[in-house]
Each structure stands twice: as structure tokens, then as C-alpha cells.
Design a protein around this motif. Structure first.
Motif, PDB file in Angstrom:
ATOM      1  N   ALA A 214     -14.292 -16.731 -37.116  1.00 32.99           N
ATOM      2  CA  ALA A 214     -14.577 -16.256 -35.761  1.00 32.99           C
ATOM      3  C   ALA A 214     -14.046 -14.841 -35.551  1.00 32.99           C
ATOM      4  O   ALA A 214     -14.741 -13.983 -34.986  1.00 32.99           O
ATOM      5  CB  ALA A 214     -13.983 -17.203 -34.721  1.00 32.99           C
TER       6      ALA A 214
ATOM      7  N   ALA B 260     -13.131 -25.143 -27.992  1.00 33.91           N
ATOM      8  CA  ALA B 260     -12.417 -26.264 -28.605  1.00 33.91           C
ATOM      9  C   ALA B 260     -10.910 -26.035 -28.518  1.00 33.91           C
ATOM     10  O   ALA B 260     -10.441 -24.900 -28.483  1.00 33.91           O
ATOM     11  CB  ALA B 260     -12.835 -26.399 -30.068  1.00 33.91           C
TER      12      ALA B 260
ATOM     13  N   PRO C 149     -10.857 -17.260 -30.833  1.00 38.77           N
ATOM     14  CA  PRO C 149     -11.663 -18.207 -31.617  1.00 38.77           C
ATOM     15  C   PRO C 149     -11.791 -19.583 -30.955  1.00 38.77           C
ATOM     16  O   PRO C 149     -12.846 -20.217 -31.024  1.00 38.77           O
ATOM     17  CB  PRO C 149     -10.913 -18.307 -32.947  1.00 38.77           C
ATOM     18  N   PHE C 150     -10.741 -20.035 -30.291  1.00 39.52           N
ATOM     19  CA  PHE C 150     -10.783 -21.328 -29.607  1.00 39.52           C
ATOM     20  C   PHE C 150     -11.744 -21.266 -28.425  1.00 39.52           C
ATOM     21  O   PHE C 150     -12.507 -22.196 -28.186  1.00 39.52           O
ATOM     22  CB  PHE C 150      -9.385 -21.739 -29.139  1.00 39.52           C
ATOM     23  N   LYS C 151     -11.686 -20.150 -27.700  1.00 36.55           N
ATOM     24  CA  LYS C 151     -12.588 -19.987 -26.560  1.00 36.55           C
ATOM     25  C   LYS C 151     -14.029 -19.862 -27.036  1.00 36.55           C
ATOM     26  O   LYS C 151     -14.928 -20.409 -26.411  1.00 36.55           O
ATOM     27  CB  LYS C 151     -12.160 -18.791 -25.732  1.00 36.55           C
ATOM     28  N   GLN C 152     -14.243 -19.147 -28.140  1.00 32.54           N
ATOM     29  CA  GLN C 152     -15.586 -18.985 -28.674  1.00 32.54           C
ATOM     30  C   GLN C 152     -16.185 -20.335 -29.083  1.00 32.54           C
ATOM     31  O   GLN C 152     -17.354 -20.602 -28.863  1.00 32.54           O
ATOM     32  CB  GLN C 152     -15.583 -18.032 -29.876  1.00 32.54           C
ATOM     33  N   HIS C 153     -15.344 -21.189 -29.652  1.00 37.89           N
ATOM     34  CA  HIS C 153     -15.799 -22.521 -30.079  1.00 37.89           C
ATOM     35  C   HIS C 153     -15.698 -23.563 -28.967  1.00 37.89           C
ATOM     36  O   HIS C 153     -16.104 -24.708 -29.165  1.00 37.89           O
ATOM     37  CB  HIS C 153     -14.975 -23.001 -31.286  1.00 37.89           C
TER      38      HIS C 153
ATOM     39  N   GLY D 190     -17.647 -13.680 -36.508  1.00 38.28           N
ATOM     40  CA  GLY D 190     -18.196 -14.042 -35.207  1.00 38.28           C
ATOM     41  C   GLY D 190     -17.980 -12.952 -34.169  1.00 38.28           C
ATOM     42  O   GLY D 190     -18.912 -12.505 -33.504  1.00 38.28           O
TER      43      GLY D 190
ATOM     44  N   ASP E 144     -12.652 -21.724 -39.688  1.00 38.64           N
ATOM     45  CA  ASP E 144     -13.390 -21.344 -38.482  1.00 38.64           C
ATOM     46  C   ASP E 144     -12.635 -20.301 -37.656  1.00 38.64           C
ATOM     47  O   ASP E 144     -13.239 -19.411 -37.057  1.00 38.64           O
ATOM     48  CB  ASP E 144     -13.703 -22.565 -37.621  1.00 38.64           C
TER      49      ASP E 144
ATOM     50  N   LYS F 114      -6.355 -28.433 -39.280  1.00 46.51           N
ATOM     51  CA  LYS F 114      -6.810 -27.760 -38.058  1.00 46.51           C
ATOM     52  C   LYS F 114      -5.683 -26.924 -37.463  1.00 46.51           C
ATOM     53  O   LYS F 114      -4.510 -27.263 -37.582  1.00 46.51           O
ATOM     54  CB  LYS F 114      -7.261 -28.778 -37.002  1.00 46.51           C
TER      55      LYS F 114
ATOM     56  N   ILE G 237      -9.370 -26.019 -34.101  1.00 46.30           N
ATOM     57  CA  ILE G 237     -10.426 -25.597 -35.021  1.00 46.30           C
ATOM     58  C   ILE G 237      -9.836 -25.465 -36.415  1.00 46.30           C
ATOM     59  O   ILE G 237      -8.617 -25.339 -36.581  1.00 46.30           O
ATOM     60  CB  ILE G 237     -11.093 -24.265 -34.596  1.00 46.30           C
ATOM     61  N   SER G 238     -10.696 -25.495 -37.407  1.00 46.31           N
ATOM     62  CA  SER G 238     -10.224 -25.361 -38.786  1.00 46.31           C
ATOM     63  C   SER G 238      -9.721 -23.941 -39.022  1.00 46.31           C
ATOM     64  O   SER G 238     -10.110 -22.990 -38.318  1.00 46.31           O
ATOM     65  CB  SER G 238     -11.351 -25.688 -39.774  1.00 46.31           C
TER      66      SER G 238
END
Length: 155
Positions: A28, A17, A11-15, A32, A24, A60, A20-21
Motif C-alpha cells: 500500500a 481494515a 494502509p489500514f485506512k486504504q484497506h 498503492g 499488504d 498481520k 492487514i498483512s
């Protein structure tokens, strides 16, 4: 690299960022990437927090490992086994991998050498805990699991 670590990092790689929350993160994984149900995404989050692969900062989620060192293989999809309780040694190893940035093979070698240096008089999990402390991992949250696993009749 550990399959569970790929799932947590995705999820971090997808965003793209470093934080992330919670919403999210779970969104994801479930919608996602379409890897799992929202309930299983919550289980992944809880397990990652318990293993200290993630920490909460306000509202987060923040990885405690270096995202840059995690390369998710092309076409990766997690297997069903990540939703089952992993053996204690695997949990400790995942913590060491995340904390130190070493790969599984090096962690296994360190643990084996530590167990041998202790005359093979301690269980592999205890040797792994010693290695985790030596490389600077905070393993306090896993102590109750270790005690329960090693002394099941102790209350």
C-alpha cells in the motif's frame, strides 16, 4: 497529528481494515499510494514496530492506536524526513500520542509540566518517559535508546 502516524495509518485506512498483512502494508505504501520505495516501506514498518505504533499478530500488522482518531489530510504526501532517524524526544512523543490518543500539543504540555514539577532537574526525554508511564504506555523498548543517548560513553 504526527506525519509518521499518518503514514502508518494510511494502509489500514486504504484497506478499510483494522489489521492487514505485512505484505499488504508495504504494498500500500509503495505501490498503492506511491509514496515510497518498497525498501522505505519496510523501514517504516520496522520503525513503527519499534515505536510500538504497530504490533504483529500472527502474520498481520495491527495498529496500537485508534485509527478512527487519525484523519489524514486531503492530498497528504509524506516528506523525506520520515526516513531519517527522529530525535529521541519525538520518538517518545509519538509513542505517547499513539498510546493515549492525545494530540501533540497536549503531550508537549504534559511533558513540560512534568519537567517543571521535577524542578527542571531532568532532561526532557526523562520527563517524557515519566509521562508515558503515567498514561499507561509500554515504553520498555525505548529504554536502551534513552540510555545510549543520555550516557553515550557507557557500555
Amino acid at each position: 497529528m504526527d506525519e509518521f502516524l499518518y503514514v502508518v495509518a494510511a494502509p489500514f485506512k486504504q484497506h478499510a481494515a483494522s489489521l492487514i498483512s505485512i505484505r499488504d502494508f508495504e504494498f500500500a505504501l509503495s505501490f498503492g499510494l506511491k509514496w515510497m520505495s518498497p525498501e522505505n516501506a519496510s523501514k517504516v514498518r520496522d520503525t513503527a514496530l519499534g515505536l510500538r505504533l504497530l504490533k504483529i499478530d500472527g502474520n498481520k500488522l495491527v495498529p496500537t492506536f485508534d485509527l478512527g482518531k487519525v484523519e489524514i489530510p486531503r492530498g497528504f504526501r509524506p516528506s523525506e524526513k520520515i526516513f531519517h532517524e527522529r530525535p529521541l524526544i519525538e520518538q517518545i512523543m509519538a509513542m505517547i500520542v499513539a498510546c493515549s490518543g492525545m494530540d501533540n500539543r497536549n503531550v508537549i504540555a504534559l511533558i513540560s509540566r512534568k519537567q517543571e514539577s521535577l524542578g527542571d532537574m531532568v532532561d526532557i526525554e526523562v520527563a517524557a518517559l515519566v509521562v508515558a508511564r503515567e498514561v499507561g504506555c509500554d515504553i520498555s523498548k525505548i529504554y536502551p535508546k534513552v540510555l545510549a543517548d543520555m550516557f553515550p560513553n557507557m557500555k
